[in-house]
Every structure is written in C-alpha cells, then in structure tokens.
Design a protein around this motif. Sequence first.
Motif, PDB file in Angstrom:
ATOM      1  N   LYS A   1     107.558  30.461  22.544  1.00 46.76           N
ATOM      2  CA  LYS A   1     107.447  29.635  23.750  1.00 46.76           C
ATOM      3  C   LYS A   1     106.055  29.706  24.361  1.00 46.76           C
ATOM      4  O   LYS A   1     105.634  28.768  25.054  1.00 46.76           O
ATOM      5  CB  LYS A   1     108.493  30.082  24.774  1.00 46.76           C
ATOM      6  N   ALA A   2     105.362  30.812  24.137  1.00 48.88           N
ATOM      7  CA  ALA A   2     104.002  30.960  24.655  1.00 48.88           C
ATOM      8  C   ALA A   2     102.953  30.588  23.619  1.00 48.88           C
ATOM      9  O   ALA A   2     101.747  30.774  23.852  1.00 48.88           O
ATOM     10  CB  ALA A   2     103.780  32.399  25.139  1.00 48.88           C
ATOM     11  N   GLY A   3     103.397  30.084  22.466  1.00 49.65           N
ATOM     12  CA  GLY A   3     102.467  29.627  21.458  1.00 49.65           C
ATOM     13  C   GLY A   3     102.025  30.650  20.457  1.00 49.65           C
ATOM     14  O   GLY A   3     101.051  30.426  19.720  1.00 49.65           O
ATOM     15  N   PHE A   4     102.703  31.787  20.364  1.00 48.55           N
ATOM     16  CA  PHE A   4     102.309  32.839  19.421  1.00 48.55           C
ATOM     17  C   PHE A   4     103.255  32.845  18.221  1.00 48.55           C
ATOM     18  O   PHE A   4     104.474  32.738  18.371  1.00 48.55           O
ATOM     19  CB  PHE A   4     102.333  34.214  20.091  1.00 48.55           C
ATOM     20  N   THR A   5     102.667  32.958  17.044  1.00 47.75           N
ATOM     21  CA  THR A   5     103.471  32.992  15.822  1.00 47.75           C
ATOM     22  C   THR A   5     103.447  34.351  15.142  1.00 47.75           C
ATOM     23  O   THR A   5     104.223  34.595  14.210  1.00 47.75           O
ATOM     24  CB  THR A   5     102.953  31.939  14.828  1.00 47.75           C
TER      25      THR A   5
ATOM     26  N   ALA B   1     101.348  39.230  26.460  1.00 45.79           N
ATOM     27  CA  ALA B   1     102.288  39.407  27.574  1.00 45.79           C
ATOM     28  C   ALA B   1     101.816  38.657  28.816  1.00 45.79           C
ATOM     29  O   ALA B   1     102.625  38.062  29.546  1.00 45.79           O
ATOM     30  CB  ALA B   1     102.460  40.892  27.884  1.00 45.79           C
ATOM     31  N   LEU B   2     100.514  38.642  29.064  1.00 45.15           N
ATOM     32  CA  LEU B   2      99.979  37.946  30.234  1.00 45.15           C
ATOM     33  C   LEU B   2     100.176  36.439  30.107  1.00 45.15           C
ATOM     34  O   LEU B   2     100.489  35.752  31.080  1.00 45.15           O
ATOM     35  CB  LEU B   2      98.502  38.286  30.403  1.00 45.15           C
TER      36      LEU B   2
ATOM     37  N   ASN C   1     102.126  34.188  32.688  1.00 48.01           N
ATOM     38  CA  ASN C   1     101.501  33.057  33.373  1.00 48.01           C
ATOM     39  C   ASN C   1     102.193  31.733  33.061  1.00 48.01           C
ATOM     40  O   ASN C   1     102.169  30.797  33.870  1.00 48.01           O
ATOM     41  CB  ASN C   1     100.023  32.968  33.010  1.00 48.01           C
ATOM     42  N   ASP C   2     102.802  31.631  31.879  1.00 43.90           N
ATOM     43  CA  ASP C   2     103.529  30.413  31.524  1.00 43.90           C
ATOM     44  C   ASP C   2     104.899  30.343  32.184  1.00 43.90           C
ATOM     45  O   ASP C   2     105.643  29.373  31.987  1.00 43.90           O
ATOM     46  CB  ASP C   2     103.694  30.318  30.002  1.00 43.90           C
ATOM     47  N   GLY C   3     105.250  31.359  32.929  1.00 41.86           N
ATOM     48  CA  GLY C   3     106.522  31.361  33.634  1.00 41.86           C
ATOM     49  C   GLY C   3     107.721  31.667  32.778  1.00 41.86           C
ATOM     50  O   GLY C   3     108.860  31.426  33.198  1.00 41.86           O
TER      51      GLY C   3
ATOM     52  N   LYS D   1      99.952  43.583  35.447  1.00 45.99           N
ATOM     53  CA  LYS D   1     101.348  43.649  35.876  1.00 45.99           C
ATOM     54  C   LYS D   1     102.300  42.984  34.882  1.00 45.99           C
ATOM     55  O   LYS D   1     103.220  42.252  35.259  1.00 45.99           O
ATOM     56  CB  LYS D   1     101.514  43.034  37.263  1.00 45.99           C
ATOM     57  N   VAL D   2     102.063  43.281  33.610  1.00 48.69           N
ATOM     58  CA  VAL D   2     102.967  42.779  32.573  1.00 48.69           C
ATOM     59  C   VAL D   2     104.017  43.805  32.200  1.00 48.69           C
ATOM     60  O   VAL D   2     104.980  43.490  31.494  1.00 48.69           O
ATOM     61  CB  VAL D   2     102.164  42.370  31.317  1.00 48.69           C
ATOM     62  N   LEU D   3     103.861  45.024  32.685  1.00 45.20           N
ATOM     63  CA  LEU D   3     104.820  46.093  32.431  1.00 45.20           C
ATOM     64  C   LEU D   3     105.748  46.202  33.633  1.00 45.20           C
ATOM     65  O   LEU D   3     105.299  46.388  34.768  1.00 45.20           O
ATOM     66  CB  LEU D   3     104.089  47.425  32.196  1.00 45.20           C
ATOM     67  N   ASP D   4     107.023  46.078  33.394  1.00 41.29           N
ATOM     68  CA  ASP D   4     108.004  46.050  34.470  1.00 41.29           C
ATOM     69  C   ASP D   4     108.014  47.367  35.247  1.00 41.29           C
ATOM     70  O   ASP D   4     108.219  48.446  34.664  1.00 41.29           O
ATOM     71  CB  ASP D   4     109.403  45.793  33.876  1.00 41.29           C
ATOM     72  N   PRO D   5     107.794  47.340  36.568  1.00 43.42           N
ATOM     73  CA  PRO D   5     107.850  48.585  37.353  1.00 43.42           C
ATOM     74  C   PRO D   5     109.228  49.231  37.324  1.00 43.42           C
ATOM     75  O   PRO D   5     109.359  50.434  37.561  1.00 43.42           O
ATOM     76  CB  PRO D   5     107.473  48.128  38.769  1.00 43.42           C
ATOM     77  N   ALA D   6     110.262  48.428  37.021  1.00 47.78           N
ATOM     78  CA  ALA D   6     111.606  49.004  36.910  1.00 47.78           C
ATOM     79  C   ALA D   6     111.731  49.937  35.723  1.00 47.78           C
ATOM     80  O   ALA D   6     112.731  50.645  35.594  1.00 47.78           O
ATOM     81  CB  ALA D   6     112.644  47.887  36.790  1.00 47.78           C
TER      82      ALA D   6
END
Length: 917
Positions: free
Chosen positions: A637-641, A654-655, A659-661, A723-728
């Motif tokens: 979905k983010a364009g990576f294969t 991850a960023l 950013n693509d939501g 902030k791509v790593l979930d603080p949870a």
Amino acid sequence: MSPVIAVVVHTTRRALFEEAASTLAGVGLRWVGYEHEDEIRHQVADLLASNHIDGLLLGPVPYTACRDLLPVDLSVAVTRSSALDLALTLYRALAKGWPPTPVSIDTFDNATVDEVARALDLDRDRIACLPYSHEQTSEEITQFHLDHHRGHDSYVISARSAVVRRLRGTVPLLNGMPVPSTIRAELHELALRIESTRASALRFAAGIFLLSKQDGRTDPDRARVGLMNLLVNTPEFAEAWIENRDRRGVVLFAHKALFERVTHSWVTVPALDEAESTLGIRVAAGFGVGASARNCVLLAERAAERADREASPAGYLIEDNGLIIGPMTPTRARLEFSYRDHREGLENLAGSVGLSAHAVPARRAGAQPGGQTDLARRPRGVARHHRSQWAPADPEAQRARPGHRHGQRAEPRQGPPVAALPPPHRRSSERAVGVWTDEHGAPCARNEPRGLRAQEGRRRVKAREPSSGARRSSTGEDMNSFTRREALKLAGLGVSASFLAACGNSDSGSGDGTVRFEGWDYEAQLVQQNLDRFAKLNKDIKVSYTPITSAQYVQKVVAEFTGDSGPDALYVYDDSLAGWVEAGYLQPLDGLAGVDEVYDAIYPSNAETMTYKGKRYGLPYYTDSQCLIYNAEILGKAGFTTPPKSLDELEQQALKIKNDGVLQYPIGINAQLSDTWWSWVWGLVFASGGEMFADDQTPVLKSKDPTTKNVFAWLQDAANKSKVLDPASLQLLPVPLDNAMMASQYAFTFGPRYALRTYNDPAKSKAAGKMKLALMPGLEDESKGTVSNTRMYSLSANTQVKDKAFKLLTYLGGYDSDKLPYTAKFWFMQRGLGFTFKDLAKDPDVVATLEKFADPAIYQELAETAHARNVLNVPWYTEFETEMHKVVQQVLTNQSTPEAAVASLDKTAGDLKKKYS
C-alpha cells in the motif's frame, strides 16, 4: 516533560544518594534535606506547596512524619535497608576485627535478620533486633542498644541517623544505612513506575483483609478499626487506596505490582503476623487480579474466604485467568500453583447459570465461592471467558512459547532474580499480562540470590563436617556449606537468600520408580500426547509430567531443587544452564549412550550452548533465531515490494507508511519489563555486526564496540523523532503483540522464525498469507547475522531413577528406537519450532511444511548466520539482562541518552564480573 522526583534525606546522607542517582538520566531531582526529624513534615509540606513532583523517595522515618500530606496520586518509594546492606555491614565489622556477634541491630525487620543469620551461619540468639516502628523514638532505640551493650559487650548496627549521632563515641558502632545500589534500584524503579503510569493505567488489583470467622472472641468493630490503622500505617501500602469493608474487614485497591512486592512475590503476607502479634486478631488475606475493579474485588473475596479455611492465618491470590497461588503465610512459605483448565462446554454451562467458568468446579467440589458484597455483586449474566483465536507457537516468555522464560506467562523472561531462586527482582515493576487461551481452553499468556560472605577469601563461614545427606554440586562440593562465591552464583540464578534455609536432605524422585518430568506449560497437551507415545514404546517406565506456568517456571524449579525435591528430568533455558550447574542441580551427560551421536548431528552453535566448562548438560528441545517479520500487503500500500535491508531503510519505509495514513505506528515490539530475555535487542546488535561482550565476557559496549550505542540511538529516534515505533510497546508482551500482527495492526516487528507458522495460519490469523520473514536488519545495508537461543532437556543431579530418566531424555532430545529425531520433527510439524538436527532441513515432510508458511531460503540463512550470546556461561547473565531491560526502556522514553545507557550497562557488566570473580 521529564518526570520530577523529590528525595527526602538526612543532610549527612545526601552525597550517598547523589552518587546513587548519578546514573538516572532524563529525570529531574528535587532535594529535601533535614538535620532533625522534627523538620521533615514542614519541609515536605513546603515542597508539595511550591513544586510539581511526580514521585517521592524517602526513608521510613520521613514517610511516617509526612504520610498524611502526600497526594493520593503521588508515586512514593520508601527506602528500606536490605539483606545485602546488613551483610555488607557485618563484613565491615569483620574488617575491623570485631566478631560478627553479639550485636544489636535496629530498623531491619526480623525476617531480614533471620535471612542473613541463616545465610552466614550466625547464632541468631546472639543478635538483638529492634525492627522499625513509627512509634519508636530515637531515645528508646538508643536505650535499647545501650542495654544490650552493657549485658553482652556487643557492638551496634543502626540505620537511624539520630541514633548514630547519640551513640557515636560511646559504643562500637556501624551505620547500617542502604548502600548506593539499594538506593539506585529504588530510584530507577520509581522512575519507571512513573513513566509506566503515564503511558497507561496499570492492571486492576484488590486485596481484602478479613477478620477470621474462626476467631469468635474478637469484637469485630474494634478489631476492624485496629486492622485499618495497621494497614494505613504500613509504608508498603503507601500507594494503596484503603477502605472499610463492612464489619469484618478492609479492602485495598492498588496495582498488581504493589501487592506482588508486599507479598514478596506471592510468598508471604507480613501484615497477618503483625495483626496477630500487635492486635491479637486473626486475619485472612485475599488478593484478586482482573480486568475491572468489580472483578478484582470478587476474586479477592473468594481468595480471602479460601484463606480463612486454612488452619492458620494465610493469604491466597486468584487471578481471572484461573491462576491460584497459596497459601501465603505470615512468614516464609512455599508456593503452590493451581491452574484451572476449562473447555468450551464448561464455559457454556457456567454462562447458562450465571457463574464464571472458574466457579463451577468449586461448586461441583462442594466449595462455596466467596460471598457478594456491595462492592462487587455478581451480574445476572456472566461474560464468557475471553479466548484468543490462536495458540501461540512461540516457546518464549510471555508468549506461551515452548521455552522462553518469563522471568515474570506461558513461557517467559529468562533470568531469575538470584542464582538459584526467584528474582530479587522478582522485579517489583509490574508485569501485566492479558488472559489468553488456545483453542482447547489451555492458558497461553506469554509473557531467574544474593550471596553474602562473612570472611575474606574462600574460607567457610563456619567449618563443619558434611552430613551423610549433604547435597553436593556437580564438582563434589558440599552444598550445605556456603562461600561467598557460591552465594553469588545463587544470586545469578535468580533466587533470594531467604530460600537458602529451605535446603533439606530429601531425595529427588517419587520413590516408586516413576520419572518426574517438569517443563514450562507451552502446549502441555501436545507434550502429554508425545509422552503417551513414549509410554507405549517403554511399558516399564512410568512418567509423571507436571507443566508449570511459564512465568513461575524458574522460581518454582529452583525452589524445588533448593529443597531437594526437584524433578528427575526437566526443561532448561540456555541462560539458566551455567547457574543451575554451579548450584549443583544438573548432572553432565558425557559418556551416556547416544549423547556423542546427537552432538555430532546438531548445529555446532546449539552443541556449544548446551556445553558448560567442557561438559555436556543437555539434549536439544528446540532452537530458533530472530528475524524481521513484515506484512507484505501493508508495504504494498505504501509502494514497497521488498522488505528493508537496514535499520535506516526500515525507519524510512515505516515513515512512508505513517505519512500515507496507512498506520499511525507501523512498528511494534514487546518492550514491557519481564522475566525473559529481550531477543530483539541482541538480534539488532548482532545484525549490525556488533557484540556486547568479548569472548572472555569483558564488556565492550562502551570502550571498544560502538554498535550497541548506535542501535540504541536508532531505537530512540524511531520512538521519539520519526515516531514510527508504537509507544504502547512499553506495555506489550508477546501474546498481545502476536495478536496485533495477525490483525494487521503493525507492519513490522522482530520475532522468532516459528511465529510465521501461526501468523500465516488462516484458521488463526486474519493476516494469513501476507506475513513474511526477512533477515534481521542492522545499521549497515547488509545484515551481519542474528541471535539464536537453545532450549534443552536435562537430567537432575540427584535423580534416583537415572537410567529411566535418561531414556526419556533420549526420546525427547535425541533419537527414538528407529534412530530418528522423532520429537524434534514432531514439534516442527505441529508448531513450527526450530530444530537443531541438521538432517531435518532435508526431510521432505519438513520442507513441504516450511514452504507453507515461510521462505525456506531465508529461513535457512537465518539459521546459518545466527549465533548465541557469548555471555551465557556466566552465572551473572540474568542480572545483566534485567538491568538491560530497564536501560532500554529509559532510551525508548528519552530518560537516558544512548551514550549514558551503554556506559551504565558497561559498568553493570564490569561490576557483576568483578563481584562473581
């Protein structure tokens, strides 16, 4: 905003506290110093009125002086002198040429003095102890010491500054205040507790202290008021909410970690003894842990009612996953575990009559669940027990995995708190774990003492002849005698010194020739299925199998071995091996039939891991290596294969997803404090070509190898900048993480290869077919490897059925009668567990199964490039691992810089190596 901790300390002790706080980064400190005890209350009031603070660290005297001033939401830690502090003070007496006894001691509680006296073989009758009481004055304590000195020509150990000032120059005197390490541990735990409280609410827990129905002479109203005052004035309950509970008792609300700390990891309830000795009343205690306040109270009521049926004052814990621990006694008691297993039919029956599935077996047996109160009324309909849609296939700690210790549940954190017993940590920080069961209703939540020396060198504390029943280590030493080195080894196993007194002379084994076999509770049904096959093939051998909750496995087994009641054959973690051998629990397998054949057939790294000081102690259960697991659909979905090859590329992908939501936090990891090793940290360092230790176990994190620091820097940036790593992640354990991955809530995680077996199972995972594995990414564009772990079957040193037990070991970890590694293949085919036998990689059945859930080429490359931690063969490894968890959490939450983090770990490792040398 960084948390702020206020420290209330006598001015003469501030330098010591500042030294202890020097390693605490990312936290603001406010100092409150006092010269005289009557200044404390006024200064604390001024502090609270003029400053915002998130936590308060103070001793028992300041706490007594200002308890009623403290806000109910303020995190409070009360420093107490520990067994280690007392032992070190006794060593100082020896260094001065003083005999260890007679001595008078204040402030230390009787249990600590008893523990140290037993460990050092001191005459307890020559030790006078005056435990801390908020009603004591410094004049009374001083007079206590003077009276004892006049009658016994003794010296004094005091932890009260005012008493030390009064006695200085009049009697031989030593200060028994906490040492920096004790204070540092309290500070770090307080800081982590503050951060954890900020991140998410801690799990509900309730405690009920009930006036016993067996005590008919007591005026309930008067007794309840006395009990309430006793609990309110107990420093350990500083953070608990305490209320009356009708005429017969008191209810406390707090997080689970507080009750776990107060009960010394669910072993004792000291308040029961205080109630009986000071108030003359008998009290029963019940603790409940559940998903809501109402559920907690209901469980605590049932636990208290059960405790009240005991012949003497006791306590019980009941969790909403069916775990029952008890009886806990006022002093030291052994743990008893009962894990109730109920299936769907029982759940349906329970729901139809308005009961929980756990209550039905109790009623069927004639037991009555605890009564209802206004605080917790049973609803008209009871929700069905929550069940996961899958059975975790990972043997590690919190993941109900086949071989992952949790400290801390189905198979968990590897490392106890002291060498052969449960962790001093059991770390007091809470390890909240969700309730999970597999498709059969079996629990699958996932979530290792400290030696004291009385004389320098290797002299025994007290010379004595070994008894005929003396337990001996694998080197032939008398295990009933005690040296500093041996005690330190015990500390590395994860045991507290209080367990040492439990050592007896009973033999291992059932006495009827039955082989007692124990393991953590990963897939217990499959284990029994395999054992049934063994029984059919070996009709002359009877096996009694006991699965133990993974979160308690190390502690329970160590306690059994310490009391000479251990199993004949058992599961062993690779990081427990060195400590358990040194403690004399295991015997080498060298020279036994088929052992050489097995070691020749497995991967060299696994063979090396099961070898200690040139001797072989295990046959393989399973092995695995860490990898990057990703959701190919989300990447698309983010364009990576293709998956990322480096950590920088991982962050960039991850960023882009963020950013693509597509996902707010594309990366999830299990970073909650636990009792099991954090494999992903080691995997990232190894993938970057780094090491934390040289081959001689000298730490190189700070001085020679910057890799760990750079990995920490990446983690900090991923969590706080991009902030791509979930603080949870700070609250995630393996089972919840696995379920999140299977629900496509994360795009990336780090985990074992065999997790793909479940992730890609359509019957268990919504993300089936989308989950892929990749090489562990490192700091450079090419992965340099990853970390592996080995779980093994071992033989007890004291087994009375060695031949039968070894035949079982051979079946489980070697070849069966057909000369095939049947059990290794069985586990791979059933749950995808990694195998150590090289030839299995070519087995047609194995190849066909592997192709269904993972890329065989990447799977094999991970196996070939993985290597074990080179620090497993030291008894202090688990203590280092525990400290690393705290430091990594500080990095993730911006409480520490990567440079400070590696410096702290480097110093910890160096200090541990020196201590155990």
